[in-house]
Design an enzyme around this catalytic site. Structure first.
Site, short mmCIF file in Angstrom:
data_model
loop_
_atom_site.label_atom_id
_atom_site.label_comp_id
_atom_site.label_asym_id
_atom_site.label_seq_id
_atom_site.Cartn_x
_atom_site.Cartn_y
_atom_site.Cartn_z
N ASP A 67 49.97 107.99 -75.42
CA ASP A 67 50.62 106.94 -74.65
C ASP A 67 49.86 105.66 -74.95
O ASP A 67 48.64 105.60 -74.82
CB ASP A 67 50.67 107.23 -73.16
CG ASP A 67 51.81 106.45 -72.52
OD1 ASP A 67 52.98 106.77 -72.83
OD2 ASP A 67 51.55 105.51 -71.75
N SER A 68 50.60 104.66 -75.37
CA SER A 68 49.93 103.47 -75.88
C SER A 68 50.70 102.22 -75.50
O SER A 68 51.81 102.30 -74.96
CB SER A 68 49.77 103.58 -77.40
OG SER A 68 50.97 104.00 -78.01
N THR A 103 55.63 113.37 -79.29
CA THR A 103 56.18 112.03 -79.43
C THR A 103 57.44 112.07 -80.26
O THR A 103 57.57 112.90 -81.16
CB THR A 103 55.17 111.06 -80.08
OG1 THR A 103 55.79 109.79 -80.31
CG2 THR A 103 54.65 111.57 -81.41
N HIS A 141 43.71 101.50 -82.50
CA HIS A 141 43.58 102.25 -81.25
C HIS A 141 43.90 103.73 -81.47
O HIS A 141 43.23 104.60 -80.98
CB HIS A 141 44.50 101.61 -80.21
CG HIS A 141 45.95 101.42 -80.66
ND1 HIS A 141 46.29 100.96 -81.90
CD2 HIS A 141 47.13 101.67 -80.02
CE1 HIS A 141 47.61 100.92 -82.01
NE2 HIS A 141 48.14 101.35 -80.88
N LYS A 191 45.37 100.49 -91.45
CA LYS A 191 45.68 100.41 -90.02
C LYS A 191 44.99 101.56 -89.27
O LYS A 191 44.34 101.34 -88.24
CB LYS A 191 47.19 100.43 -89.77
CG LYS A 191 47.53 100.28 -88.29
CD LYS A 191 49.02 100.37 -87.97
CE LYS A 191 49.19 100.53 -86.45
NZ LYS A 191 50.57 100.83 -86.04
N GLY A 227 57.02 106.10 -86.12
CA GLY A 227 55.86 105.34 -86.59
C GLY A 227 54.56 106.04 -86.22
O GLY A 227 53.65 106.18 -87.04
N PHE A 286 55.09 99.59 -87.11
CA PHE A 286 56.22 99.64 -86.17
C PHE A 286 55.89 98.76 -84.96
O PHE A 286 54.80 98.19 -84.87
CB PHE A 286 56.48 101.10 -85.76
CG PHE A 286 55.39 101.72 -84.91
CD1 PHE A 286 55.50 101.75 -83.52
CD2 PHE A 286 54.24 102.25 -85.49
CE1 PHE A 286 54.49 102.32 -82.74
CE2 PHE A 286 53.24 102.83 -84.72
CZ PHE A 286 53.37 102.85 -83.34
P1 ITT Z 1 56.70 108.42 -77.32
O1 ITT Z 1 56.61 108.20 -75.84
O2 ITT Z 1 57.80 109.38 -77.69
O3 ITT Z 1 55.40 108.76 -77.93
P2 ITT Z 1 57.11 105.55 -77.40
O4 ITT Z 1 57.35 104.58 -78.51
O5 ITT Z 1 58.03 105.46 -76.22
O6 ITT Z 1 57.15 107.03 -78.03
P3 ITT Z 1 54.95 104.86 -75.64
O7 ITT Z 1 55.72 105.26 -74.44
O8 ITT Z 1 53.51 105.25 -75.72
O9 ITT Z 1 55.63 105.45 -76.95
O10 ITT Z 1 55.10 103.30 -75.83
C1 ITT Z 1 54.22 102.67 -76.72
C2 ITT Z 1 54.80 101.34 -77.18
O11 ITT Z 1 53.69 100.44 -77.43
C3 ITT Z 1 55.50 101.49 -78.52
O12 ITT Z 1 56.89 101.76 -78.38
C4 ITT Z 1 55.23 100.14 -79.16
O13 ITT Z 1 56.14 99.19 -78.65
C5 ITT Z 1 53.84 99.79 -78.65
N1 ITT Z 1 52.81 100.28 -79.59
C6 ITT Z 1 51.92 101.30 -79.39
N2 ITT Z 1 51.16 101.50 -80.48
C7 ITT Z 1 51.57 100.59 -81.39
C8 ITT Z 1 51.17 100.30 -82.72
O14 ITT Z 1 50.25 101.03 -83.35
N3 ITT Z 1 51.80 99.32 -83.34
C9 ITT Z 1 52.76 98.60 -82.74
N4 ITT Z 1 53.21 98.81 -81.50
C10 ITT Z 1 52.61 99.80 -80.82
#
Ligand code: ITT
Ligand code: NA
Length: 198
Positions: free
Chosen positions: A69-70, A7, A180, A175, A11, A152
């Site tokens: 992935d979240s 990643t 999750h 947190k 954050g 974040f």
């Molecule tokens: P990587 O792919 O490099 O890991 P990313 O930020 O693009 O970074 P994702 O594609 O998984 O990651 O997108 C997840 C988005 O979901 C993330 O950018 C946030 O907007 C949101 N998100 C996920 N987990 C979160 C959390 O714990 N707190 C707040 N927002 C979250």
């Protein structure tokens, strides 16, 4: 043992490092491998994208890689933004713009109908294609205004009804104990320990 977090989200990396601090592991991030660059995420599910990120980084580095992935699923929006959470507000999306768009889309939606969940699908992959996966969810509600300065992404809007505050008002430890990501990583580490016993 070294693991690479697949990643570039600072954050996420900060939360992972806190969660992994009691394990005897050297934890690296994609900032240690600038040559890898942005990994495309064409998948339509968290699992597809998580596998792509973990396996790509494991293959390039020759090390165990863990991807996360979240995203945020909002019931009043039929589960959006979901896998598109990072890109919700389109080209040049930022957390500020994403949060602004979310408040806009939920204008007029009453508190009881603002239910939502964060979802995290984690994959650990090795260079020889061994993979384990886990999933964690965190149920809450979308607040009516931004609060807090921790965390974040959507944390300033994600209200945890049991704690009575939003994620951005929690310490990293609190947190992680509810999120999750914390749930998914604890499950992944337990599976990994089982796997190594075999
Ligand atoms: P990587 O792919 O490099 O890991 P990313 O930020 O693009 O970074 P994702 O594609 O998984 O990651 O997108 C997840 C988005 O979901 C993330 O950018 C946030 O907007 C949101 N998100 C996920 N987990 C979160 C959390 O714990 N707190 C707040 N927002 C979250
Ligand atoms: Na991403």
């Amino acid at each position: 043992k070294t693991v690479v977090l697949a990643t570039s989200n600072k954050g996420k990396i900060a939360e992972f490092k806190e969660l992994l601090k009691d394990f005897d592991l050297t934890v690296k991030g994609l900032d240690d491998y600038p040559e890898i660059g942005e990994i495309p995420e064409p998948g339509e599910t968290f699992l597809e994208n998580s596998i792509i990120k973990a396996q790509t980084v494991a293959n390039i580095t020759g090390l165990i890689a863990v991807a996360d992935d979240s995203g945020l699923e909002v019931d009043a929006l039929d589960g959006r933004p979901g896998v598109y959470s990072a890109r919700y507000s389109g080209e040049g999306a930022t957390p500020a713009k994403n949060n602004c768009k979310l408040l806009e889309e939920l204008k007029g939606v009453e508190e009881a109908k603002r239910t939502a969940r964060f979802v995290c699908v984690m994959v650990a992959a090795t260079p020889d294609n061994i993979r384990i996966q886990s999933r964690g969810e965190w149920n809450g509600r979308i607040a009516f205004e931004l609060s807090g300065a921790e965390g974040f992404g959507y944390d300033p809007l994600f209200f945890d009804p049991e704690l009575g505050c939003v994620a951005a008002e929690m310490t990293r430890e609190t947190k992680n104990s509810r999120s999750h990501r914390g749930k998914a990583l604890r499950s992944l580490m337990a599976q990994w320990a089982d796997f190594q016993k075999k």
